[in-house]
Design an enzyme around this catalytic site. Structure first.
Site, short mmCIF file in Angstrom:
data_model
loop_
_atom_site.label_atom_id
_atom_site.label_comp_id
_atom_site.label_asym_id
_atom_site.label_seq_id
_atom_site.Cartn_x
_atom_site.Cartn_y
_atom_site.Cartn_z
N GLY A 225 0.89 -0.94 -0.07
CA GLY A 225 0.12 -0.20 -0.06
C GLY A 225 0.88 1.27 -0.07
CD GLU A 269 -3.64 0.65 5.91
OE1 GLU A 269 -3.07 1.22 4.99
OE2 GLU A 269 -2.89 0.09 6.71
CG ASP A 270 -1.12 -1.92 2.89
OD1 ASP A 270 -1.46 -2.84 3.56
OD2 ASP A 270 -0.08 -1.22 2.75
CG ASN A 271 -2.62 -7.80 1.77
OD1 ASN A 271 -3.40 -8.77 2.09
ND2 ASN A 271 -1.77 -7.99 0.85
CB ALA A 274 -5.65 -4.91 -2.21
#
Length: 458
Positions: A225, A269-271, A274
């Site tokens: 991210g 949170e980014d993973n 996605a």
């Protein structure tokens, strides 16, 4: 009953054949990543959106979460002020009105008065992840559907946004809509520290070629991210449960809390965002031909080890099977398997196999570096980079063993416990001899604060 070698010949033959297949499969993946780097990143054409009129392109809200004076902060932020895109706003989010990043942002605002840039001070407590809490003010205030979330330690080319919007609006070869565009991290160190050079070598070689190969095959979500572009309207439909939406309604959404607040309970949170877009909506991701230039800064060897331990432990609690396979993808373990298999099956010299393996691996990794950087490895850092590359390969297995036996991680000076579903909760920041043992995974006694993650799943 005496047993001789021939009694186990069939088993040895099977294991050697399996080992050789694995060895060749990993080399195929590495070469795929190298080919992707060459074909995608050595030519970066200018997007027609860069010279379009404001009304001809979709608006984009750029969200930059800030905390303190990151290395190269001025240049990092300036790279978003100078995007060649006619319709964007820039939202700089800080939690504290005394944050040291604010004077830098204000100076850039005065230098680029034509840019629609705003400073948003204050966070919103939606979970345990401070980055998500920091981003909430920008998320609420953004006036465009397309959001570009980019970390404060990342700098990008002026044409990055236009090319990312192009990728977001172009369906995949299978015809599925693209929900998220991300950028492969490309690290560069401003200091000759041991940890910085190792991290630089890792991100620009081994990590990059695996990241590119996995995203080329695209059988599963794989996103870092540092720089992600997606639609808020898509994010508002998902909650991180990773359960497909079964309703046939065009804009059906999950029950309960959705959108960015739903991801405050995750450290990665980014993973998770996605993965949610991939699994819950059935949409896909894409990589543009730009990199996210990640400024490593001042990193000690301990910092590097701690960072790698943190993300291995997070992945372990999110995708256990894939994490357990990781050691067998590392070069030293892999060449041990491959050389033994070749020796047994064909009588090939183990030492010759090892020599050829590492010579080819270094050539491939330097080629990946050249593709992403746009130039060969500079002579000024050649020997430091190569030393970092060797250290990365040697440390990979010990770091994995260290990481796999514990669940405690440290991030931005705070201690967390990673839970089985990828969520986290705070643990005591009290430092003692026991803390050192817990960090190594040798002690399970823990002292939790009276802070609990609020359940947000239905």
């Amino acid at each position: 009953m005496d047993l001789d070698f021939n009694d186990f010949h069939g088993l040895y033959l099977f294991l050697a054949s399996l080992g050789l297949i694995w060895f060749l499969a990993l080399w195929t993946i590495w070469l795929l990543g190298t080919w992707t780097a060459r074909s995608r990143y050595r030519l970066r054409p200018r997007s027609p959106l860069s010279s379009a009129t404001r009304t001809a392109v979709p608006g984009v809200s750029i969200l930059r979460p800030l905390k303190g004076l990151d290395t190269n902060l001025y240049e990092n932020l300036e790279s978003t002020f100078t995007q060649e895109y006619p319709n964007f706003e820039l939202l700089c989010c800080v939690a504290d009105e005394d944050d040291q990043a604010l004077p830098v942002v204000r100076e850039l605002k005065s230098r680029y008065p034509h840019v629609d840039a705003k400073i948003l001070i204050g966070d919103e407590d939606v979970g345990i992840n401070p980055k998500v809490n920091n981003l909430m003010s920008g998320y609420r205030a953004a006036k465009n559907d397309i959001l570009w979330v980019i970390d404060s330690n990342v700098t990008v080319h002026s044409g990055t946004l236009a090319r990312a919007v192009d990728a977001l609006r172009t369906p995949t070869k299978s015809g599925k809509r693209v929900a998220l565009v991300h950028h492969v991290p490309f690290a560069f160190s401003t200091e000759s520290r041991v940890g910085s050079r190792i991290d630089e070598a890792f991100l620009n070689t081994n990590h990059a070629k695996m990241y590119l190969a996995i995203n080329t095959v695209a059988i599963e979500s794989c996103v870092v991210g540092k720089s992600n572009l997606y639609r808020r309207s898509d994010l508002e439909r998902v909650n991180g449960s990773l359960k497909p939406i079964t309703s046939t309604e065009p804009n059906a959404k999950q029950d309960g809390i959705c959108g960015l607040p739903a991801f405050g309970r995750f450290l990665a949170e980014d993973n998770m965002i996605a993965s949610a877009l991939w699994h819950e909506l059935g949409l896909r991701h894409d990589l543009s031909c730009d990199v996210a230039r990640n400024v490593v800064g001042n990193m000690s060897l301990r910092d590097y080890v701690q960072r790698r331990v943190r993300w291995i432990r997070v992945r372990k609690n999110m995708v256990l099977a894939a994490t357990l396979v990781e050691p067998f993808t590392e070069s030293i373990v892999l060449v041990s398997i491959g050389s033994s298999s070749l020796k047994y099956l064909f009588g090939f010299s183990r030492w010759l196999c090892v020599l050829l393996h590492f010579c080819m691996l270094l050539f491939v990794d330097l080629d990946v570096y050249t593709s992403l950087a746009g130039h060969p490895l500079p002579q000024s850092i050649r020997w430091e980079f190569l030393a970092g590359w060797v250290a990365r390969e040697v440390l990979a297995l010990p770091i994995f063993i260290l990481a796999i036996v514990g669940n405690r991680v440290e991030w931005r000076g705070r201690q967390y416990e990673v839970l089985n579903n990828g969520e986290v909760k705070f643990v005591s920041n009290h430092r003692s001899f026991l803390h050192s043992l817990e960090f190594l995974g040798w002690s399970r006694s823990q002292k939790y604060q009276a802070v609990e993650t609020e359940a947000v799943l239905p």
